[in-house]
Write a protein that holds these residues in place. Structure first.
Motif, mmCIF file in Angstrom:
data_model
loop_
_atom_site.group_PDB
_atom_site.id
_atom_site.type_symbol
_atom_site.label_atom_id
_atom_site.label_comp_id
_atom_site.label_asym_id
_atom_site.label_seq_id
_atom_site.Cartn_x
_atom_site.Cartn_y
_atom_site.Cartn_z
ATOM 1 N N GLN A 142 0.672 -1.094 0.092
ATOM 2 C CA GLN A 142 -0.027 0.134 -0.054
ATOM 3 C C GLN A 142 0.901 1.240 -0.198
ATOM 4 O OE1 GLN A 142 -2.708 -0.253 3.424
ATOM 5 N NE2 GLN A 142 -3.684 -2.283 2.349
ATOM 6 N N LEU A 143 2.001 1.068 0.791
ATOM 7 C CA LEU A 143 2.852 2.560 0.630
ATOM 8 C C LEU A 143 3.547 2.553 -0.397
ATOM 9 C CD1 LEU A 143 4.344 4.576 2.418
ATOM 10 C CD2 LEU A 143 6.073 3.066 2.992
ATOM 11 N N LEU A 144 4.066 1.373 -1.159
ATOM 12 C CA LEU A 144 4.485 1.710 -2.536
ATOM 13 C C LEU A 144 3.390 2.273 -3.560
ATOM 14 C CD1 LEU A 144 6.560 -1.623 -2.828
ATOM 15 C CD2 LEU A 144 7.440 0.749 -2.475
ATOM 16 N N VAL A 145 2.482 1.915 -3.451
ATOM 17 C CA VAL A 145 1.436 2.509 -4.479
ATOM 18 C C VAL A 145 1.059 3.891 -4.085
ATOM 19 C CG1 VAL A 145 -1.220 2.174 -4.964
ATOM 20 C CG2 VAL A 145 0.122 0.181 -4.649
ATOM 21 N N LEU A 146 1.043 4.238 -2.784
ATOM 22 C CA LEU A 146 0.836 5.600 -2.548
ATOM 23 C C LEU A 146 2.025 6.430 -2.866
ATOM 24 C CD1 LEU A 146 -0.628 7.755 -0.958
ATOM 25 C CD2 LEU A 146 0.386 6.990 1.158
ATOM 26 N N ASN A 147 3.095 5.677 -2.828
ATOM 27 C CA ASN A 147 4.432 6.722 -3.092
ATOM 28 C C ASN A 147 4.321 6.872 -4.754
ATOM 29 O OD1 ASN A 147 5.333 6.932 -0.576
ATOM 30 N ND2 ASN A 147 6.724 5.361 -0.714
ATOM 31 N N VAL A 148 4.083 5.962 -5.338
ATOM 32 C CA VAL A 148 4.089 6.004 -6.823
ATOM 33 C C VAL A 148 3.132 7.122 -7.076
ATOM 34 C CG1 VAL A 148 3.368 4.905 -9.094
ATOM 35 C CG2 VAL A 148 4.788 3.589 -7.368
ATOM 36 N N ALA A 149 2.026 7.389 -6.834
ATOM 37 C CA ALA A 149 0.835 8.302 -6.931
ATOM 38 C C ALA A 149 1.413 9.432 -6.432
ATOM 39 C CB ALA A 149 -0.253 7.754 -6.267
ATOM 40 N N VAL A 150 2.114 9.641 -5.310
ATOM 41 C CA VAL A 150 2.432 10.797 -4.930
ATOM 42 C C VAL A 150 3.624 11.372 -5.960
ATOM 43 C CG1 VAL A 150 3.728 12.103 -2.891
ATOM 44 C CG2 VAL A 150 1.830 10.749 -2.471
ATOM 45 N N PHE A 151 4.567 10.363 -6.372
ATOM 46 C CA PHE A 151 5.605 10.703 -6.948
ATOM 47 C C PHE A 151 5.179 11.281 -8.421
ATOM 48 C CE2 PHE A 151 8.793 9.407 -10.233
ATOM 49 C CZ PHE A 151 9.938 10.228 -9.946
ATOM 50 N N ALA A 152 4.094 10.779 -8.850
ATOM 51 C CA ALA A 152 3.623 11.169 -10.221
ATOM 52 C C ALA A 152 2.885 12.348 -10.297
ATOM 53 C CB ALA A 152 2.520 10.184 -10.823
ATOM 54 N N VAL A 153 2.241 12.728 -9.208
ATOM 55 C CA VAL A 153 1.495 13.913 -8.848
ATOM 56 C C VAL A 153 2.551 15.035 -8.786
ATOM 57 C CG1 VAL A 153 -0.015 15.303 -7.280
ATOM 58 C CG2 VAL A 153 -0.562 12.947 -7.930
ATOM 59 N N ALA A 154 3.653 14.665 -8.003
ATOM 60 C CA ALA A 154 4.788 15.524 -7.650
ATOM 61 C C ALA A 154 5.345 16.215 -9.002
ATOM 62 C CB ALA A 154 5.716 14.990 -6.615
ATOM 63 N N VAL A 155 5.711 15.032 -9.730
ATOM 64 C CA VAL A 155 6.642 15.456 -11.153
ATOM 65 C C VAL A 155 5.553 16.198 -12.058
ATOM 66 C CG1 VAL A 155 7.134 14.339 -13.113
ATOM 67 C CG2 VAL A 155 8.022 13.305 -10.819
ATOM 68 N N VAL A 156 4.339 15.892 -12.257
ATOM 69 C CA VAL A 156 3.555 16.671 -12.715
ATOM 70 C C VAL A 156 3.530 18.080 -12.206
ATOM 71 C CG1 VAL A 156 1.085 16.999 -13.760
ATOM 72 C CG2 VAL A 156 2.305 14.585 -14.008
ATOM 73 N N GLY A 157 2.943 18.099 -10.965
ATOM 74 C CA GLY A 157 3.232 19.592 -10.324
ATOM 75 C C GLY A 157 4.488 20.325 -10.598
ATOM 76 N N LEU A 158 5.660 19.532 -10.459
ATOM 77 C CA LEU A 158 6.911 20.371 -10.527
ATOM 78 C C LEU A 158 7.117 20.867 -11.870
ATOM 79 C CD1 LEU A 158 9.215 17.793 -8.464
ATOM 80 C CD2 LEU A 158 8.680 20.348 -7.880
ATOM 81 N N ILE A 159 6.790 19.952 -12.826
ATOM 82 C CA ILE A 159 6.899 20.528 -14.403
ATOM 83 C C ILE A 159 6.080 21.596 -14.636
ATOM 84 C CG2 ILE A 159 6.272 19.699 -16.697
ATOM 85 C CD1 ILE A 159 7.099 16.954 -16.144
ATOM 86 N N ALA A 160 4.743 21.629 -14.065
ATOM 87 C CA ALA A 160 3.734 22.615 -14.399
ATOM 88 C C ALA A 160 4.459 24.089 -13.561
ATOM 89 C CB ALA A 160 2.441 22.264 -13.742
ATOM 90 N N VAL A 161 4.617 23.839 -12.241
ATOM 91 C CA VAL A 161 4.930 24.928 -11.387
ATOM 92 C C VAL A 161 6.521 25.419 -12.098
ATOM 93 C CG1 VAL A 161 5.639 25.828 -9.210
ATOM 94 C CG2 VAL A 161 3.659 24.299 -9.564
ATOM 95 N N GLY A 162 7.140 24.486 -12.435
ATOM 96 C CA GLY A 162 8.432 25.024 -13.008
ATOM 97 C C GLY A 162 8.461 25.612 -14.393
ATOM 98 N N ARG A 163 7.767 25.167 -15.211
ATOM 99 C CA ARG A 163 7.596 25.884 -16.443
ATOM 100 C C ARG A 163 6.793 27.355 -16.202
ATOM 101 N NH1 ARG A 163 7.553 23.597 -21.315
ATOM 102 N NH2 ARG A 163 5.657 24.982 -22.009
ATOM 103 N N TRP A 164 5.851 27.505 -15.223
ATOM 104 C CA TRP A 164 5.289 28.740 -14.854
ATOM 105 C C TRP A 164 6.505 29.766 -14.322
ATOM 106 C CZ3 TRP A 164 4.455 30.880 -10.025
ATOM 107 C CH2 TRP A 164 3.692 32.119 -9.972
ATOM 108 N N MET A 165 7.169 29.190 -13.179
ATOM 109 C CA MET A 165 8.251 30.010 -12.706
ATOM 110 C C MET A 165 9.369 30.480 -13.776
ATOM 111 S SD MET A 165 8.954 28.133 -9.051
ATOM 112 C CE MET A 165 10.185 29.322 -8.789
#
Length: 498
Positions: A142-165
């Protein structure tokens, strides 16, 4: 930056998973190490069936114990838990375990795992106590599934926020790009708005604005230089055309009427010679200007400016024929200790005398008869009053000297009608004449002041004019004083020599 941040998130998650797995496994190992098997569990084994008697001994939780006799053969199991159980051999000879050390083994079927510990019992018997790792494995899954989801959301968010910044950070550069495009399109007066000295883009904008100012000034100077060159060529052509036309006219007249009277031929020859001489003077002036523009090397010998001014005054007095009163005075005749001092400075005496003669000639030609002309000689420091620096009402074709620079000055002041500001600003231009209708025999070609200004600038000084309408003109030859000191008491001897 997104890659670095994603790597940091992944590293943190990996460390978290490893730490949690180790902590859960240590909890299981601690339970196994603290497990105490009752002694009666060995006596209650049914040797025939290999299963303990019902109700004899109960084990907590999911513990499962497998017993081995003194001969190493499995005797039975104790405990509950959901099947399948741990995959253990039928004899201790096949048991790949280290006594007293927890080990992970697989289940009898499926992909489950058990944590086991091999211990010693009574009368040479041994046992293996086991706990299932289903809870640990489910938690980690369960922790691995949660980590994968958090990692995917974090990468997408970082790309979006990074491009904006990045876009936000590059916004000043984008504005600079648009301004540069407008400047390239011809709007040379535009400047970059981002000039904050606390940011890199702001400092870049400041530097670019300075560069644009210098480029625009260079373009303006180039345009002005081209305009002056065109005007110079046109004026030179116009000045040369008049004597050439006269010479051509008299030559054609001589060819058409060879039998003219002697008096007419003599008059025509005089006019031809006169125009040829004027052309010769004009060409000499043009050649001199060209030579001065090439930064010629002037002679550098000590020049007595007082003696030089006295010689020029003597020659001008002869030319004036009593129509003008020419005087020689100290630079500041109103001072209490004012007297004529010998001022010596290095320079070319011939060229400097040419400048003073030109200034006196202008004063005699361009002022009414009877106008006093005063020549002043002395030393001082560059300021608004003495000369050498700019001030309202003062014009010069050369740059100003530094305030307070030691200077020596020869000033030629008249009490004539003076010049309006528009004409005063152009007197040092080549071929410029204040009165275009004035005869060239009297007014010259307009090169005298340009030559004088070039000579003054070649000596490290400048020629300047203070004037206004109705207040006369004061031309001032300003030269830097190279360590010269005035020597008092020799002025009468200099004047006698003059």
């Amino acid at each position: 930056m997104t890659l670095l941040a994603a790597t940091a998130v992944l590293t943190a998650q990996t460390i978290g998973v490893l730490v949690l797995h180790s902590w859960l496994l240590d909890r299981v190992d601690q339970q196994l190490a603290e497990f105490i098997l009752p002694q009666r569990a060995f006596t209650d084994l049914d040797g025939q069936s290999g299963v303990t008697a019902p109700g004899s001994v109960s084990l907590p939780s999911d513990f499962r114990v497998t017993f081995y006799g003194a001969n190493g053969i499995e005797r039975g199991t104790l405990g509950g838990g959901e099947p399948p159980g741990p995959e253990l051999p039928a004899s201790t000879s096949e048991l790949n375990l280290t006594p007293g050390r927890q080990t992970t083994i697989g289940a009898e079927s499926g992909d489950g795992h058990w944590r086991v510990l091999w211990g010693d019992g009574a009368d040479g018997t041994t046992f293996v106590v086991a706990l299932p790792l289903d809870t640990v494995e489910d938690t980690m899954s369960q922790l691995l599934v949660l980590n994968v989801a958090v990692f995917a959301v974090a990468v997408v968010g970082l790309i979006a926020v990074g491009r904006w910044m990045v876009r936000l950070g590059l916004l000043p550069l984008t504005r600079m790009e648009r301004t540069a495009q407008d400047i390239a399109a011809g709007h040379l007066g535009l400047r970059l708005a981002d000039t904050d000295p606390l940011t890199e883009t702001g400092r870049l904008g400041t530097v670019l604005n300075h560069m644009l100012d210098r480029l625009q000034n260079a373009l303006r100077q180039r345009e002005a230089s081209e305009a002056r060159l065109r005007r110079f060529v046109a004026d030179a052509g116009h000045e040369l055309r008049t004597p050439l036309t006269s010479i051509q006219g008299f030559a054609e007249l001589a060819l058409r009427h060879p039998e003219r009277p002697t008096e007419q031929r003599r008059e025509a020859d005089e006019q031809v010679a006169k125009n040829a001489q004027r052309m010769n003077h004009l060409v000499d002036d043009l050649l001199l200007l060209a030579k001065l523009d090439q930064e010629p090397e002037y002679r550098r010998i000590p020049v007595d400016l007082l003696s030089l001014a006295a010689d020029a005054v003597s020659a001008a007095a002869v030319r004036a024929g009593g129509e003008h009163r020419i005087t020689l005075n100290p630079l500041d005749p109103t001072a209490e200790d004012s007297e004529l001092d010998v001022v010596v400075t290095p320079g070319d005496p011939g060229r400097l005398l040419q400048v003073v003669n030109n200034l006196l000639s202008n004063a005699l030609v361009h002022t009414p008869s009877g106008t006093p002309v005063d020549v002043r000689v002395g030393i001082g420091r560059a300021d608004a009053a003495t000369g050498g620096t700019d001030r309202p009402g003062r014009t010069s074709a050369s740059p100003a000297l530094a305030e307070g620079t030691p200077i020596c000055v020869i000033a030629v002041a008249d009490q004539g009608p003076g010049l309006p500001r528009e004409e005063a600003e152009r007197v040092f231009e080549r071929f410029y004449r204040v009165d275009p209708s004035r005869s060239r025999d009297q007014g010259g070609s307009g090169l005298g002041l340009a030559i004088a200004s070039a000579i003054a600038q070649g000596h490290g000084g400048r020629l300047e004019l203070d004037t206004r309408t109705g207040s006369g003109c004061t031309f001032r030859l300003v030269l830097p004083l190279a360590g010269a000191e005035p020597s008092r008491g020799s002025a009468p001897e200099v004047l006698r020599r003059g």
